[in-house]
Scaffold this motif. Sequence first.
Motif, PDB file in Angstrom:
ATOM      1  N   GLY A  54      -7.983  15.621 -27.571  1.00 44.24           N
ATOM      2  CA  GLY A  54      -7.936  14.170 -28.386  1.00 44.24           C
ATOM      3  C   GLY A  54      -6.692  13.787 -28.961  1.00 44.24           C
ATOM      4  O   GLY A  54      -6.657  11.678 -28.779  1.00 44.24           O
ATOM      5  N   ASP A  55      -6.358  14.387 -29.180  1.00 42.66           N
ATOM      6  CA  ASP A  55      -5.518  13.858 -30.479  1.00 42.66           C
ATOM      7  C   ASP A  55      -4.180  14.205 -30.355  1.00 42.66           C
ATOM      8  O   ASP A  55      -3.521  14.978 -28.623  1.00 42.66           O
ATOM      9  CB  ASP A  55      -5.606  14.040 -32.013  1.00 42.66           C
ATOM     10  N   ASP A  56      -3.147  14.153 -30.938  1.00 41.32           N
ATOM     11  CA  ASP A  56      -1.225  14.203 -29.941  1.00 41.32           C
ATOM     12  C   ASP A  56      -1.595  15.535 -30.170  1.00 41.32           C
ATOM     13  O   ASP A  56      -0.367  16.399 -29.143  1.00 41.32           O
ATOM     14  CB  ASP A  56      -0.426  13.898 -31.421  1.00 41.32           C
ATOM     15  N   ALA A  57      -2.667  17.012 -31.767  1.00 43.55           N
ATOM     16  CA  ALA A  57      -2.273  17.960 -31.760  1.00 43.55           C
ATOM     17  C   ALA A  57      -3.698  18.282 -31.782  1.00 43.55           C
ATOM     18  O   ALA A  57      -4.479  17.640 -32.889  1.00 43.55           O
ATOM     19  CB  ALA A  57      -1.413  18.867 -32.073  1.00 43.55           C
ATOM     20  N   ALA A  58      -4.030  19.899 -31.588  1.00 46.93           N
ATOM     21  CA  ALA A  58      -4.702  20.337 -31.929  1.00 46.93           C
ATOM     22  C   ALA A  58      -4.864  20.897 -33.442  1.00 46.93           C
ATOM     23  O   ALA A  58      -3.305  21.313 -33.531  1.00 46.93           O
ATOM     24  CB  ALA A  58      -5.781  21.376 -31.359  1.00 46.93           C
ATOM     25  N   GLY A  82      -3.912  20.469 -24.800  1.00 45.46           N
ATOM     26  CA  GLY A  82      -3.314  21.085 -23.000  1.00 45.46           C
ATOM     27  C   GLY A  82      -2.777  19.434 -22.731  1.00 45.46           C
ATOM     28  O   GLY A  82      -2.895  18.394 -23.186  1.00 45.46           O
TER      29      GLY A  82
END
Lengths: 321, 321
Positions: free
Chosen positions: A26-30, A119
């Motif tokens: 849900g964000d730009d990266a985990a 992803g």
Amino acid sequence: MNEFELIRTCFASQPVSRPDVRVGIGDDAAVFRVPGGMETAITSDVLVAGVHFFADADPVSIGHKSLAVNLSDLAAMGAEPAWFLLDLTMPSVDVPWVQRFAEGAFGVARRFNVQLIGGDMSRGPLAIGITAIGLVPEGGAILRSDARPGDQIYVTGDLGDAALSLMQHRGELKLSVAESAAITDRLARPMPRVDESLALRGIASSAIDLSDGLLADLGHVLEASAVGARLELARVPLSSVYRARLAEIGWEGAIANGDDYELCFTVPPERIPDLERMAAERRFVITRIGEITEDRELDVRDPAGKPYRPRALGHDHFAPA
Amino acid sequence: MNEFELIRTCFASQPVSRPDVRVGIGDDAAVFRVPGGMETAITSDVLVAGVHFFADADPVSIGHKSLAVNLSDLAAMGAEPAWFLLDLTMPSVDVPWVQRFAEGAFGVARRFNVQLIGGDMSRGPLAIGITAIGLVPEGGAILRSDARPGDQIYVTGDLGDAALSLMQHRGELKLSVAESAAITDRLARPMPRVDESLALRGIASSAIDLSDGLLADLGHVLEASAVGARLELARVPLSSVYRARLAEIGWEGAIANGDDYELCFTVPPERIPDLERMAAERRFVITRIGEITEDRELDVRDPAGKPYRPRALGHDHFAPA
């Protein structure tokens, strides 16, 4: 339905939630945490419709296999899987398909406590890209490059049933219903040897997973370690289904075909007692199939002890279909 | 030439070699070390020919952009990029294409000290999957969910030139040679705002990179933070090329089109002096474009101060072509 809603629908209620995930989907990266004393192992594989799986195959199996083959790569390093990312491209949004795909992937994720953390989804030809990430003790990764002369060569499980199943799909082989049932999951839903891999830490000198076929994959180990090997075909473990067909189909399916996802590993002589004790305790099926040698060649012997000349040397991802 | 030889030929002599890589390309998985006090940020994106880039586009640009868009996602978290994996599927082995692709990707890798540590190559429709991994201080990732009412909204650089370039490609817009030269790299070779991102650690309360368009991406921040915003179109930074065309093409290219790969971030009022000092010292181009509000809506004002109703709300990856 746009991609964001699709993601929410199909992947929101995943079975695994790990405390080491700071930021998930849900964000730009985990963002995840690696415990002290551990290193991070990472691998990615793409499965393309029509190349790695039949486009009309059961999406549950495709989901299962997509994650399983990546966990198998981590297993080949002695790494404990922890997280994965999923990149899905498909021609148009097909929610039932994605839901069943997720069911398959999440079944494997649950089994090995692996959390989906990110992803991408996009329009394009049907293909699945998975990146799997795991943990391995500092300096403890099992590499391809550390096999030494005198080390004994082992494999887990049986080899060749994935090839049987593929031959059946292609109409090259007729199997009874019982035979078919016994082997079908070996191609469609392989189970990565994660538990075996973790137990091999400190025992195996080298390891690889069998995705391209025993001869090709063992060849990678020999090349990386600058050694050779003597392989005894008579020792290669076959299922009863395969053994019953051996005279008809030969050894190639067991040694020159991919998709078995067993581990091939080497063990120094002094660690063999530990290996045997561990395998007996854990009830792991392992078989010694040969020995690492100094001569940089792969010497394959048939059951009569004569040199065996293989017909094919494994899977080339760019070979003509 | 098989895939292994292709990999060796095109990717063997990469420009970056980091001491924190324990195992790079060539084993079943890569292994890297994360320093104490740091967490790991990870993101992946797929670029499909005909969807995300023109199949006949310059492979150097495709290689550049493939890595750049992933580093942009890390930048949106305040993460310093360190490693990447590359999954390449192509219909047949095209070594000159792959060499030029690698040239583009490695140019970005060199600029940001990012090492290629693994991936996969396979036959299939032309597509590129990249997983980028970076480091962020423990608990210090800049999230989408931490914007608060009263925070000021900023963007880096200029918005909309990627849209101009796309319109030109489609024949919807005629640009002079000089105009075209000034903006063409904004679509083909965006430069991720990595340096800006690292300088925003401890200053920005939230951040996102502009891949789907300002309205859509800011919308993600508002949703994740459960807030609203007032956006002043007159403040949106435009290049001189865009500004000269503004009456003709309107604001959409700057606020509702993707591919700018600038950062949009929010800053609490008490951190604005730090932001201004940092931006002046580092000569970063940033522009305040609005303010976070309590009302959960995006209130866009045109230059006359009247409510502006956007025609489109950003890029849907599954919308019909």
